[in-house]
Write an enzyme that holds these catalytic residues in place. Structure first.
Site, mmCIF file in Angstrom:
data_model
loop_
_atom_site.group_PDB
_atom_site.id
_atom_site.type_symbol
_atom_site.label_atom_id
_atom_site.label_comp_id
_atom_site.label_asym_id
_atom_site.label_seq_id
_atom_site.Cartn_x
_atom_site.Cartn_y
_atom_site.Cartn_z
ATOM 1 N N LYS A 135 -5.189 5.582 12.034
ATOM 2 C CA LYS A 135 -6.525 6.142 12.064
ATOM 3 C C LYS A 135 -7.233 5.867 10.730
ATOM 4 O O LYS A 135 -6.544 5.559 9.771
ATOM 5 C CB LYS A 135 -6.479 7.647 12.345
ATOM 6 C CG LYS A 135 -5.877 8.493 11.204
ATOM 7 C CD LYS A 135 -6.076 9.947 11.471
ATOM 8 C CE LYS A 135 -7.113 10.546 10.568
ATOM 9 N NZ LYS A 135 -6.615 11.044 9.277
ATOM 10 N N ARG A 164 -2.383 -8.756 -0.872
ATOM 11 C CA ARG A 164 -3.212 -9.644 -1.694
ATOM 12 C C ARG A 164 -2.496 -10.058 -2.979
ATOM 13 O O ARG A 164 -2.746 -11.116 -3.534
ATOM 14 C CB ARG A 164 -4.526 -8.962 -2.039
ATOM 15 C CG ARG A 164 -5.543 -9.107 -0.928
ATOM 16 C CD ARG A 164 -6.811 -8.381 -1.227
ATOM 17 N NE ARG A 164 -6.573 -6.936 -1.296
ATOM 18 C CZ ARG A 164 -7.508 -6.014 -1.134
ATOM 19 N NH1 ARG A 164 -8.748 -6.365 -0.941
ATOM 20 N NH2 ARG A 164 -7.228 -4.737 -1.193
ATOM 21 N N HIS A 204 -5.969 14.660 15.248
ATOM 22 C CA HIS A 204 -4.740 15.472 15.287
ATOM 23 C C HIS A 204 -4.907 16.756 16.104
ATOM 24 O O HIS A 204 -4.065 17.095 16.933
ATOM 25 C CB HIS A 204 -4.305 15.871 13.876
ATOM 26 C CG HIS A 204 -4.130 14.710 12.940
ATOM 27 N ND1 HIS A 204 -3.653 13.498 13.342
ATOM 28 C CD2 HIS A 204 -4.359 14.590 11.604
ATOM 29 C CE1 HIS A 204 -3.597 12.677 12.300
ATOM 30 N NE2 HIS A 204 -4.026 13.316 11.236
ATOM 31 N N LEU A 263 0.848 3.882 2.159
ATOM 32 C CA LEU A 263 1.465 4.322 3.416
ATOM 33 C C LEU A 263 2.792 3.597 3.642
ATOM 34 O O LEU A 263 3.792 4.194 4.041
ATOM 35 C CB LEU A 263 0.515 4.062 4.590
ATOM 36 C CG LEU A 263 1.070 4.498 5.933
ATOM 37 C CD1 LEU A 263 1.028 6.018 6.054
ATOM 38 C CD2 LEU A 263 0.295 3.866 7.085
ATOM 39 N N ALA A 264 2.773 2.281 3.344
ATOM 40 C CA ALA A 264 4.005 1.499 3.519
ATOM 41 C C ALA A 264 5.094 2.081 2.620
ATOM 42 O O ALA A 264 6.234 2.315 3.055
ATOM 43 C CB ALA A 264 3.738 0.043 3.168
ATOM 44 N N LYS A 265 4.715 2.363 1.387
ATOM 45 C CA LYS A 265 5.681 2.860 0.399
ATOM 46 C C LYS A 265 6.222 4.239 0.778
ATOM 47 O O LYS A 265 7.435 4.468 0.746
ATOM 48 C CB LYS A 265 4.962 2.928 -0.955
ATOM 49 C CG LYS A 265 5.796 3.462 -2.075
ATOM 50 C CD LYS A 265 5.077 3.273 -3.392
ATOM 51 C CE LYS A 265 4.111 4.422 -3.624
ATOM 52 N NZ LYS A 265 3.370 4.315 -4.875
ATOM 53 N N ASP A 322 -1.326 8.343 15.847
ATOM 54 C CA ASP A 322 -1.794 9.653 15.399
ATOM 55 C C ASP A 322 -0.491 10.314 14.967
ATOM 56 O O ASP A 322 0.325 10.668 15.818
ATOM 57 C CB ASP A 322 -2.450 10.421 16.551
ATOM 58 C CG ASP A 322 -2.984 11.758 16.068
ATOM 59 O OD1 ASP A 322 -2.199 12.503 15.457
ATOM 60 O OD2 ASP A 322 -4.170 12.060 16.282
ATOM 61 N N HIS A 323 -0.274 10.436 13.670
ATOM 62 C CA HIS A 323 1.084 10.786 13.245
ATOM 63 C C HIS A 323 1.506 12.180 13.718
ATOM 64 O O HIS A 323 2.685 12.480 13.768
ATOM 65 C CB HIS A 323 1.291 10.571 11.737
ATOM 66 C CG HIS A 323 0.762 11.671 10.876
ATOM 67 N ND1 HIS A 323 -0.553 11.770 10.534
ATOM 68 C CD2 HIS A 323 1.375 12.720 10.274
ATOM 69 C CE1 HIS A 323 -0.720 12.833 9.774
ATOM 70 N NE2 HIS A 323 0.437 13.437 9.590
ATOM 71 N N GLY A 341 0.803 -1.230 0.000
ATOM 72 C CA GLY A 341 0.000 0.000 0.000
ATOM 73 C C GLY A 341 0.830 1.272 0.000
ATOM 74 O O GLY A 341 2.067 1.246 0.125
ATOM 75 N N LYS A 396 5.428 13.978 15.354
ATOM 76 C CA LYS A 396 6.169 15.144 14.845
ATOM 77 C C LYS A 396 7.090 15.659 15.946
ATOM 78 O O LYS A 396 6.656 15.838 17.091
ATOM 79 C CB LYS A 396 5.191 16.243 14.399
ATOM 80 C CG LYS A 396 4.397 15.823 13.160
ATOM 81 C CD LYS A 396 3.534 16.944 12.655
ATOM 82 C CE LYS A 396 2.607 16.465 11.545
ATOM 83 N NZ LYS A 396 3.063 16.691 10.195
#
Ligand code: BG6
Length: 507
Positions: free
Chosen positions: A150, A44, A241, A15-17, A179-180, A13, A184
């Protein structure tokens, strides 16, 4: 770091990339990963280990904050990666995964410490957690942790249902809700700064007039119409956030606070937040939606003309709110929060406006100059600025603001995901959202969701490339304040005062 198997659901996906592989690579370069660290990517698509490694390599070469050009180093890093196909509904696939993990743990002679990272849509969280439990993947004699992204629920009830399902497979101390914004670096600094005795002495309603928390973006809905049109700014940014930033700022941590204390104090903030009744929402909350306009000189279309968005959509792309914390420290200090898409700048910051207690500063204020301000720039740049009024050497009896600036060099700044993955691997929950915080945030936001749903709050249009609807300015103006650092259009330059404009431009 203890030897760990990092099991990544959603390994192919986005986000992983963009985030997870580059973060792991930078932790590897900094020698923060155990030598027997293993990653098992799941997805998949049918991929061989080699194809998977090539994709991971491409991702770190494209997205790592450090240039990834040392082939030998990359080769060593990729050695830890394996890939398996997993259909989340098939028990057999979890059993195969268990056999692979056990085999690798045996070969590497490592304890069965397993971190399950769910980089997948929220609709899959429950099934995966159940699959982990039923297959025995989570029953080994080491530790297990679940990292989830999230959104955690869609409203109060769905969040409670999800939590109840997850807690059948994992205990609260094993769940790391990302929660990224908590990853930060400047947000993490707030934890320490609050314990600093200089700031502590000023951190209450004797000295602080108001607090402004802003997270604005220039991007629009992008390719996320299907998701965004159901959540809006209130669920996408505000419930998580923005309220996390509020908790981090307002929590009054005692010296040497540990993660339990941080979470306890954050919860106290949420409990002290004055609840809104549905009928009061429109007086305290501004809802907006962007129309066509120009962002940084480029014309852009309005929200309802975006692909995948219905022309009749009433979704919020902007929200501003006034919140009050009813406790000893903050009673009477308004917290103004705003977030929106297709705004003029990309900026996340917190501004603390101090009260003007001395004659000199109130004179400065009356002259239309700035009060004392403390500004935390969170992103894209990181910095802290203190603006203090002092004597103007050019004009006897006059007042001039000076700025004390600290700016972190971008090279030193870790990506949020590096900090968060590091902490999850070490089992440090400080910068993850505890269930109590998530539940209390949903509880506070719930009347807003219902008021939006029933259209009890007007939806104000705003031109793309601005700071949102005029009603957002009026929210502060009613209390005699204004949003700081909104770049003013040229024509306002003379009337608003030279000093103020200069400060806007510099920051
Ligand atoms: C995400 C939201 O959580 O945060 C996005 O889903 C938003 O809509 C993003 O763009 C903003 O994050 P950042 O780190 O760029 O401020």
């Amino acid at each position: 770091m203890e030897p760990t198997t990092f099991v990544l659901f959603g390994a192919t996906g986005d986000l992983a990339k963009r985030k997870i592989y580059p973060a792991l690579y930078n932790l590897f370069v900094d020698q923060e990963l155990s030598p027997s660290f293993e990653v098992i990517g799941l997805g998949r698509s049918e991929l061989t280990d080699d194809t998977f490694r090539a994709r991971v390599e491409h991702s770190i070469r494209s997205f790592s904050r450090r240039e990834a050009n040392n082939s030998a180093l990359i080769h060593d890093f990729l050695h830890a990666f394996r890939y398996r196909v997993l259909d989340i509904g098939r028990k057999e696939d979890y059993m195969k995964l268990l056999r692979l993990i056990e085999q690798r743990e045996e070969e590497l002679r490592i304890s069965p410490n397993r971190l399950f990272y769910l980089s997948v849509g929220p609709e899959f969280f429950e099934r995966i957690a159940a699959g982990i439990q039923e297959s025995g993947l989570g029953s080994a004699n080491g530790w297990k942790r679940l990292v989830i992204e999230k959104p955690f629920g869609h409203d109060l009830q769905s969040a409670r249902d999800l939590n109840q399902k997850l807690s059948q497979a994992f205990e609260e101390h094993e769940i790391f809700r990302i929660d990224h914004y908590l990853g930060k670096p400047m947000v993490q600094k707030l934890e320490i700064l609050q314990q600093n005795s200089v700031l502590k002495a000023l951190w209450d309603n004797h000295y602080i007039a108001n607090v402004q928390i802003t997270a604005i973006e220039t991007v629009g809905v992008e390719e996320r119409a299907g998701y965004y049109d159901h959540v809006g700014a209130v669920r996408d940014m505000f419930q998580n956030h923005m309220l996390q930033l509020l908790m981090m700022l307002a929590s009054h941590l005692p010296n040497n606070s540990d993660s339990e204390m941080v979470r306890f104090k954050k919860k106290k903030v949420m409990e002290a937040l004055e609840p809104l009744q549905k009928q009061d929402v429109s007086a305290n909350v501004i809802r907006g939606q962007y129309k066509a306009g120009a962002v940084q000189g480029k014309p852009v279309i309005g929200y309802t003309s975006e692909p995948g968005i219905a022309a009749t959509s009433m979704n919020d792309t902007f929200i501003a709110a006034k919140l009050q914390i009813d406790d000893f420290f903050w009673r009477g200090v308004p917290f103004y929060i705003r977030t929106g898409k297709r705004m003029k700048d990309k900026s996340t910051r917190i501004v603390i406006e101090f009260k003007e207690l001395s004659k000199m500063s109130s004179q400065a204020n009356a002259d239309g100059k700035s009060p004392n301000l403390l500004v935390f720039e969170i992103s894209p740049n990181e910095g802290i600025t203190l603006q203090l009024n002092t004597m103007d050497p050019q004009h006897k009896g006059g007042v001039k603001p000076i700025h004390m600036d600290f700016h972190e060099s971008r090279d030193n700044v870790h990506e949020a995901y590096e900090n968060l993955i590091y902490d999850a691997l070490h089992g440090d929950p400080t910068f993850f959202a505890h269930w109590d915080e998530v539940e209390l945030s949903w509880k506070w936001v719930q009347p807003i969701l219902e008021a939006f749903e029933k259209n009890l709050v007007p939806l104000h249009p705003y031109a793309a490339g601005t700071y949102g609807p005029a009603e957002s300015d009026a929210l502060l103006a009613e209390d005699g304040y204004h949003w700081w650092f909104d770049a003013k259009p040229e024509q306002e330059f003379e009337t608003k005062g030279r000093e103020q404009y200069a400060f806007h431009k510099d920051h």
